[in-house]
Design an enzyme around this catalytic site. Sequence first.
Site, PDB file in Angstrom:
ATOM      1  CG  ASN A 171      -1.800   1.175   1.185  1.00 29.79           C
ATOM      2  OD1 ASN A 171      -1.965   2.073   0.461  1.00 29.79           O
ATOM      3  ND2 ASN A 171      -2.873   1.076   2.163  1.00 29.79           N
ATOM      4  NE  ARG A 180      -6.760   1.383   0.100  1.00 29.67           N
ATOM      5  CZ  ARG A 180      -7.040   2.729   0.913  1.00 29.67           C
ATOM      6  NH1 ARG A 180      -5.544   3.041   1.466  1.00 29.67           N
ATOM      7  NH2 ARG A 180      -7.839   3.272   1.138  1.00 29.67           N
ATOM      8  CG  HIS A 217     -12.803   3.443   2.998  1.00 29.72           C
ATOM      9  ND1 HIS A 217     -13.340   4.661   3.455  1.00 29.72           N
ATOM     10  CD2 HIS A 217     -11.445   3.636   3.250  1.00 29.72           C
ATOM     11  CE1 HIS A 217     -12.687   5.573   3.948  1.00 29.72           C
ATOM     12  NE2 HIS A 217     -11.348   5.034   3.725  1.00 29.72           N
ATOM     13  NE  ARG A 259      -9.380  12.772   2.723  1.00 27.15           N
ATOM     14  CZ  ARG A 259      -9.326  11.183   2.713  1.00 27.15           C
ATOM     15  NH1 ARG A 259      -9.942  10.752   1.818  1.00 27.15           N
ATOM     16  NH2 ARG A 259      -8.765  10.466   3.269  1.00 27.15           N
ATOM     17  CD  GLU A 270     -10.193  -1.879  13.935  1.00 27.13           C
ATOM     18  OE1 GLU A 270      -9.037  -1.953  14.592  1.00 27.13           O
ATOM     19  OE2 GLU A 270     -10.397  -1.838  12.432  1.00 27.13           O
ATOM     20  CD  GLU A 301      -8.349  -1.128   4.436  1.00 31.29           C
ATOM     21  OE1 GLU A 301      -8.923  -0.191   3.704  1.00 31.29           O
ATOM     22  OE2 GLU A 301      -7.697  -0.835   5.292  1.00 31.29           O
TER      23      GLU A 301
END
Length: 404
Positions: free
Chosen positions: A9, A93, A181, A241, A331, A379
């Site tokens: 990634n 990814r 996502h 963002r 989490e 992921e």
Amino acid sequence: MAETILVVNGGSSSIKFELFEIDHGDALKRVLRGQIEGIGTHPRLIVKDANGAVAIDQTWSIDEVGELHDALDKLVIFLLDFVGELPIAIGHRVVHGGPDFVEPTVVTPELVKRLEHFIPLAPLHQPNNLEPIRFVMTRHPHLLQVACFDTAFHRGHPEVADRYAIPENLYVEGVRRYGFHGLSYEYIAQRLRDVAPDIADGRVVIAHLGNGASMCALSAGKSIDSSMGFTALDGLPMGTRPGQLDPGIVLYLLSEKGMGGKEIEHLLYHDCGLKGLSGISNDVRDLLTSTDPKAKLALDYLAYHIATVAGMFTAALGGIDALVFTAGIGENAPAVRQAVANRLSWFGLELCENANAKNEIRISREGSRVSCFVIPTDEELMIARHTLRILQRQAGGVIEEKQA
């Protein structure tokens, strides 16, 4: 050592990677997890083994690792020294796959050219996702590479959720709601079959809450809507963002403030969200410990918008059976989850205070009409699974993979 799959990634100043061993041809076992961070400033390689123990902690000078390709060279050297050989395949990814890529795809030069067209739609991510792919194509062209797209999981949305109210020609060109996502949501959809099989085929809303944040509505394990749209700026407020934003604000910045496209892009991707609201930090941990009223405003704003999107998705699903929190904030921030649940008590969500405080998997009270879960996402494992399946197909037979 058994054959391995590397998951990569790529970021603007870091490369995260994980190494999975293929066990008996059909099972995946994570053996290493690491990253090269501070590329161009304070380059550092940190690698942990399967038990979480630090296996390597190494630093370099800027002259040694000043660019992403330098870091990739160091990663290759590390793999050869520490593991003894390169992986047989690499899964990447890739944030934006556009309208056409609906599943993981073998990397070719033609694929890379097509993915370059989506750089303006994901300027923070897409260029850095593609750089490691180009590096491997140049230096190790024999290695199988697989691109796994964050948009692919959402490509089956109904048309009413996929479109904007704009002329047809723009939609045909690709101006539509993509959602992101997806690798995280795909993993959670699969994990629910183990954690809560009675819920997995029901109506589920997932909140992926990290520095980048979005939500997804699942029906029978399939995505039917996502809070993110054409780009990763839409939907929930994020670390830097803004999330949902009246497009008239962009017109105002252009016409009244005299800002150019690049200035506006920098503002929207780097200076808004929780950072912009609080004036303190984009990190929820900092905001939770701050006594500044603006920190409280930013957290209240986040919880408010998570709850309103959950309500919107409940309408889209025709009801809700479960809410799932995942990713860094989801989490690890009980206070954020509780604040969201407080706003959703109207549809019968009640949290168990003790379970929530301990970040347990099921955090709803016994008897709560809506179940609530905290499920760590993975992921990287999802990417490794997709890469393994393509390897198996190329080997001439698809073997049902065991759960890792």
